[in-house]
Design an enzyme around this catalytic site. Structure first.
Site, PDB file in Angstrom:
ATOM      1  N   ASP A   1      -4.066  -5.601   4.177  1.00  0.00           N
ATOM      2  CA  ASP A   1      -5.053  -6.454   4.954  1.00  0.00           C
ATOM      3  C   ASP A   1      -5.262  -7.839   4.211  1.00  0.00           C
ATOM      4  OD1 ASP A   1      -5.677  -4.801   7.189  1.00  0.00           O
ATOM      5  OD2 ASP A   1      -6.705  -3.509   5.669  1.00  0.00           O
TER       6      ASP A   1
ATOM      7  N   LYS B   1     -13.566   0.053  15.305  1.00  0.00           N
ATOM      8  CA  LYS B   1     -12.267  -0.607  15.399  1.00  0.00           C
ATOM      9  C   LYS B   1     -11.698  -0.361  16.765  1.00  0.00           C
ATOM     10  CE  LYS B   1     -11.157   0.083  10.708  1.00  0.00           C
ATOM     11  NZ  LYS B   1     -10.332   0.911   9.604  1.00  0.00           N
TER      12      LYS B   1
ATOM     13  N   PHE C   1      -4.528   3.383  14.841  1.00  0.00           N
ATOM     14  CA  PHE C   1      -4.908   4.332  13.798  1.00  0.00           C
ATOM     15  C   PHE C   1      -6.076   3.626  13.108  1.00  0.00           C
ATOM     16  CE2 PHE C   1      -1.833   7.818  13.314  1.00  0.00           C
ATOM     17  CZ  PHE C   1      -0.823   7.379  14.455  1.00  0.00           C
TER      18      PHE C   1
ATOM     19  N   ASN D   1       0.967  -1.455   0.031  1.00  0.00           N
ATOM     20  CA  ASN D   1       0.134   0.177   0.020  1.00  0.00           C
ATOM     21  C   ASN D   1       0.886   1.240   0.010  1.00  0.00           C
ATOM     22  OD1 ASN D   1       0.448   0.632   2.890  1.00  0.00           O
ATOM     23  ND2 ASN D   1      -0.419  -1.177   3.198  1.00  0.00           N
TER      24      ASN D   1
ATOM     25  N   LYS E   1     -11.023  -3.916  18.466  1.00  0.00           N
ATOM     26  CA  LYS E   1      -9.537  -4.237  18.761  1.00  0.00           C
ATOM     27  C   LYS E   1      -9.032  -4.100  19.851  1.00  0.00           C
ATOM     28  CE  LYS E   1      -8.562  -3.282  13.666  1.00  0.00           C
ATOM     29  NZ  LYS E   1      -7.565  -3.814  12.697  1.00  0.00           N
TER      30      LYS E   1
END
Ligand code: C5P
Length: 394
Positions: free
Chosen positions: A277, A334, A320, A208, A338
């Site tokens: 991902d 998230k 992030f 990425n 997470k």
């Protein structure tokens, strides 16, 4: 924009006579660009290489060279300074300072100064290695003065070795470090930065656009504020900050392993990496032939932050959430799923907040709500993130 950490701080720069003096001009310019006040004192031999006028023009202040024409300058200048920097520092001045000789403007100012001192040696490698020079450097270090070690490379004399004055950016970083409050002292910070590469075959991969700049700025600021920093980094082209322990990885599996290996004793995990991902499910050990149409099956990569938040003893976790659009709800999800302590949201489609730039525009989300911040440098974002941590941990 947040003002630079050097705004209105007064640096007294002592310049001594080696060929590296030309870099002192650039150092003055950089310190001024960080809004520091700079006053220069010069030895007689340094003026053979560069005129006071050059440094006077760049610093905007009169340069002091002669102890007799201005009898009180060596007392008055150090009194108003926050930091004393000697760059370049010759073997001669190092010897004089280590033994207390005070026969010129630089040596006198050094003795009259009560704050932190940084010196950046520059000389031929044989001179730098000489036991007398090494003993003098040790004397200064043992007394609490800070050496910015010279670098290895081609020297002005044409020889190769250790003796080249530290790069100007390293000196600027050391200046910032000296003038920054050590409010992360004693804390172990693990920063994970950059992209990952997921291989399709030995020559091709999925990755990425992450440049690693945000994570590297976080590591730099944490070091400056006194933390012990480990930086696990995917492949990037930025230089790691001096003082960080750097662990280089390529794939998300390697990143997970490196995080697990280095997580023991960590107080704060800052997960700024852009983990790819998706991982190709059927890696081909041979280079795939072109021309044929094929379908690439992808599986999800391991979730590193989740693996850490599931641990029995876990650090404080900062994550992030880089999104394409003002989708703060995704970041909130998230944060919960997470198990992070707070999450830093940014919309990568905004000007100046996307990939590979030096600025960012973030919102910090925690259980108490959302704090929005304006566009600022990635270093300033890092300051805000650690300020947020300190407020949380109280
Ligand atoms: O990719 P996503 O937006 O879900 O990532 C949010 C956070 O989770 C980031 O802090 C990122 O570094 C982390 N992450 C991770 N492991 C992954 C994917 C993302 O730790 N496989």
């Amino acid at each position: 924009m947040k003002p630079s950490s050097l705004k209105n701080r007064h640096v007294l720069l002592a310049v001594t006579g080696g060929i590296a003096v030309y870099k002192a001009a650039e150092l003055v310019r950089r310190l001024r660009s960080e809004e520091a006040e700079v006053t220069v004192v010069m030895t007689e031999s340094s003026q053979r290489f560069i005129t006071p006028l050059t440094l006077e023009s760049l610093s905007g202040n009169r340069v002091c060279t002669d102890i007799f024409s201005e009898p009180m300058a060596h007392i008055n200048l150090p009194e108003s300074a926050d930091l004393f920097v000697i760059a370049p520092a010759t073997a001669n001045i190092i010897g004089k300072l280590a033994s207390g000789i005070a026969d010129d403007m630089v040596a006198l100012s050094f003795l009259a100064f009560k704050g932190p001192v940084i010196f950046a040696p520059a000389m031929n490698w044989r001179m730098y290695e000489h036991p007398v020079v090494q003993r003098n450097i040790k004397t200064l270090k043992d007394l609490g003065f800070h050496e910015i070690e010279p670098e290895e490379g081609e020297l002005a004399c044409g020889e190769y070795g250790v003796g080249r004055m530290a790069d100007v950016e390293r000196i600027v970083e050391a200046v910032k470090g000296c003038l920054t409050k050590k409010d992360l002292d004693g804390l172990k910070v693990l920063v994970v930065a950059g992209p990952t590469r997921e291989y399709i075959d030995p020559v091709r991969f999925i990755s990425n656009r992450s440049s690693g700049k945000m994570g590297y700025a976080l590591a730099r600021v944490a070091l400056r504020r006194g933390a012990d920093v480990t930086l696990v980094s995917g492949p990037v082209s930025v230089d790691p900050p001096p003082g960080a322990t750097v662990v280089r990885v390529e794939t998300s599996d390697e990143m997970l392993e490196a995080v697990k290996k280095n997580i023991g004793g960590v107080d704060i995990l800052v997960m700024a990496a852009a983990v790819a991902d998706f991982v190709p499910d059927d890696y081909s050990p041979d280079k795939r032939e072109k021309g044929e149409k094929f379908t690439l099956r992808l599986r999800p990569s391991p979730d590193i932050v989740k693996a850490v938040s599931d641990m029995k003893t876990r650090p404080f976790i900062v994550g992030f959430s880089a999104e394409t659009g003002p989708n703060i709800a995704k970041a909130e999800k998230k944060l919960r799923e997470k198990g992070m302590d707070f999450i830093v949201f940014n919309d990568v489609t905004l000007d100046g907040a996307g990939f590979d730039c030096d600025t960012n525009k973030v919102s910090i989300i925690d259980e108490d709500g959302i704090a929005d911040y304006p566009l600022m440098s990635k270093e300033d974002c890092s300051e805000i993130i650690f300020d947020h941590y300190l407020r949380h941990s109280k």
